[in-house]
Design an enzyme around this catalytic site. Structure first.
Site, PDB file in Angstrom:
ATOM      1  N   CYS A  52       3.648   1.275   7.426  1.00  0.00           N
ATOM      2  CA  CYS A  52       2.593   1.181   6.342  1.00  0.00           C
ATOM      3  C   CYS A  52       1.656   2.397   7.073  1.00  0.00           C
ATOM      4  O   CYS A  52       2.020   3.351   7.469  1.00  0.00           O
ATOM      5  CB  CYS A  52       1.811   0.123   5.972  1.00  0.00           C
ATOM      6  SG  CYS A  52       1.538  -1.234   7.304  1.00  0.00           S
ATOM      7  N   GLY A 106       0.944  -0.136  10.592  1.00  0.00           N
ATOM      8  CA  GLY A 106       2.120  -0.871  10.928  1.00  0.00           C
ATOM      9  C   GLY A 106       2.095  -2.049  11.382  1.00  0.00           C
ATOM     10  O   GLY A 106       2.623  -2.713  12.036  1.00  0.00           O
ATOM     11  N   CYS A 107       1.180  -2.761  10.594  1.00  0.00           N
ATOM     12  CA  CYS A 107       0.948  -4.307  10.652  1.00  0.00           C
ATOM     13  C   CYS A 107       0.992  -5.214   9.668  1.00  0.00           C
ATOM     14  O   CYS A 107       1.913  -6.017   9.300  1.00  0.00           O
ATOM     15  CB  CYS A 107      -0.353  -4.507  11.521  1.00  0.00           C
ATOM     16  SG  CYS A 107      -1.695  -3.883  11.048  1.00  0.00           S
ATOM     17  N   GLN A 118      -1.667  -9.193   7.763  1.00  0.00           N
ATOM     18  CA  GLN A 118      -3.079  -9.146   8.549  1.00  0.00           C
ATOM     19  C   GLN A 118      -4.102  -9.818   7.989  1.00  0.00           C
ATOM     20  O   GLN A 118      -5.147 -10.158   8.689  1.00  0.00           O
ATOM     21  CB  GLN A 118      -3.223  -7.457   8.412  1.00  0.00           C
ATOM     22  CG  GLN A 118      -4.601  -7.154   9.014  1.00  0.00           C
ATOM     23  CD  GLN A 118      -4.686  -5.427   8.942  1.00  0.00           C
ATOM     24  OE1 GLN A 118      -3.994  -4.875   7.965  1.00  0.00           O
ATOM     25  NE2 GLN A 118      -5.532  -4.705   9.857  1.00  0.00           N
TER      26      GLN A 118
END
Length: 453
Positions: free
Chosen positions: A230, A233-234, A277
């Site tokens: 994304c 990246g999490c 997240q």
């Protein structure tokens, strides 16, 4: 297969006992995940030394999202040309125990070459992208793919767009031809266009379509990893990886008896920092996994055949549908069917046979006169509307869908049969159900008259 479905059923029943998707248990679980994740770095269980080196800091899009050393992707391609081995990305283990995913950030302008080094070296066939290039006026990802008739040259790599398809309203599928040192490969990119940063999609359907298509494009060749990214990246990346992970468990009938989404998120977070997240993303993950499990049970178990289609919007508690007192009092099946599932043979609550209608005492001014019976007795203020099924000669309708306020699919609410006949002395010339305003003569003129339908 039965053990697989038993584990899925157990997960759903436990979720119901915890209060469903809105339950406080999920909030407490996610708080525990945050506390444990913070402790790993403090206790030295996970380190980020390589990504924190001065020469690598500028390659991180966000200073607080740095890959763990224990699982980071190490690049070897083109090292002899002077390029380092660092990229902000981590391997994530899949359901089969292999390195099934590479979770990475959206490339920066100066890390585009590193991104394509990663794709080429690890033979990536499919890229899952869960962001836009720009979101809320901020750059979230540098464009690393070519546009139509505009080949893109990035270092030693030449990228050409061969096909672009709108797979769904929110999903774009691109087929890219990548050429490096006279060798060409095809790489597919699936981009989800409407997933807000730190947020969730409106429902899981398109996410499930996206991972299904990714696995179809991956084919049955060598099991190379999926590249998932994304912006950081999490968050969104972690959700996609876990959805595909659970999907693989279902397909291979490997759901463990003690399957726990809480433990799975913890395990993924040990490999990629901050995967999943936010609490909202955590609840959405539960929602998506529950939908996958329901679908699997629905095709195999008779108790799940009448699954309610009520998955959107997300925060309508799909595990706590309102039911009538008669349904709530019905005995629970031995297998433990959830409240959001219709059990065959449950008693239905019939609609009342008659309804009260209020009538005006006199017709409005200008209405056409209506013949009245010569009687000194005043007409009643209330009258009754009778059900069609109670009228002589009427055909019995299918009562299976006779929920309050529901209109049959083949009947328009505004049609001539939308309301029942009025009986027991109702005034048909007054202002009632079957009256409407006639077309006015001009834009400033009041309605000419009240006319009957």
């Amino acid at each position: 297969m039965s053990h697989n479905l038993d584990a899925a059923r157990s997960f759903l029943e436990q979720l119901e006992e915890q209060g469903g998707l809105k339950g406080e248990v999920l909030a407490a679980e996610f708080s525990d995940i945050l506390v444990r994740s913070a402790a790993w770095k403090a206790d030295g269980v996970r380190s980020t030394e390589v990504g924190s080196r001065p020469e690598n800091i500028q390659k991180n899009r966000y200073k607080d999202v740095v890959p763990y050393d224990q699982t980071r992707v190490i690049l070897s391609l083109l090292q002899e040309e002077g390029h380092g081995d660092y990229i902000n990305g981590n391997f994530i283990q899949g359901a089969d125990g292999n390195q099934s995913y590479i979770a990475t950030q959206g490339p920066l302008p100066h890390t585009l070459l590193d991104f394509w080094r990663l794709v080429w070296e690890f033979e990536i066939k499919v890229i899952l992208m869960a962001c836009r290039e720009t979101e809320n006026g901020r750059k979230k990802c540098e464009r690393y793919w070519a546009q139509e008739h505009k080949p893109l040259q990035i270092g030693f790599f030449c990228i050409t767009l061969t096909k672009e398809t709108q797979l769904k309203a929110d999903i774009i599928l691109r087929t890219l031809q990548v050429t490096f040192q006279k060798e060409s490969r095809f790489v597919h990119q699936l981009q989800y266009m409407s997933w807000p940063d730190r947020g969730v999609p409106s429902n899981p359907d398109n996410i499930l379509i996206m991972v299904d298509e990714a696995r179809r494009l991956q084919g049955c060749g060598p099991p190379g990893p999926l590249c998932v990214h994304c912006s950081a990246g999490c968050g969104r990346t972690g959700v996609l990886c876990i959805v595909d992970y659970v999907r693989q468990l279902l397909l291979t009938q490997m759901i463990p008896p003690n399957f726990s989404l809480f433990n799975l998120v913890l395990e993924i977070r040990k490999q990629r920092p901050a995967a999943v997240q936010t609490e909202e993303q955590y609840r959405f993950l539960y929602h998506t996994v529950a939908q996958m499990f329901y679908s699997a049970l629905q095709t195999t178990s008779p108790h799940y055949q009448n699954l309610k289609e009520n998955w959107a919007p997300l925060y309508d508690d799909t595990l706590s549908l309102w039911t009538s007192p008669a349904l709530r009092a019905s005995p629970r099946p031995p297998s433990g069917v959830l409240r959001s599932i219709s059990v065959s043979g449950a008693p239905t609550v019939p609609m009342a046979d008659t309804y009260a209608v209020v009538h005006k005492r006199r017709a409005p001014a200008g209405a056409r006169p209506v013949a009245q019976e010569h009687s000194t007795e005043e007409k009643p203020l209330y009258s009754q509307v009778k059900s069609r099924t109670q009228r002589p000669g009427a055909q019995t309708e299918d009562m299976r869908a006779s929920l309050p306020g529901r209109v049959p699919a083949n009947q328009s609410p505004a049609g001539p049969d939308a309301y029942e006949d009025v009986t027991e002395g109702a005034q048909t010339g007054g202002l009632g159900f079957n009256l409407r305003i006639g077309r006015p003569k001009g834009p400033r003129d009041p309605p000419a008259e009240w006319t009957r339908v």
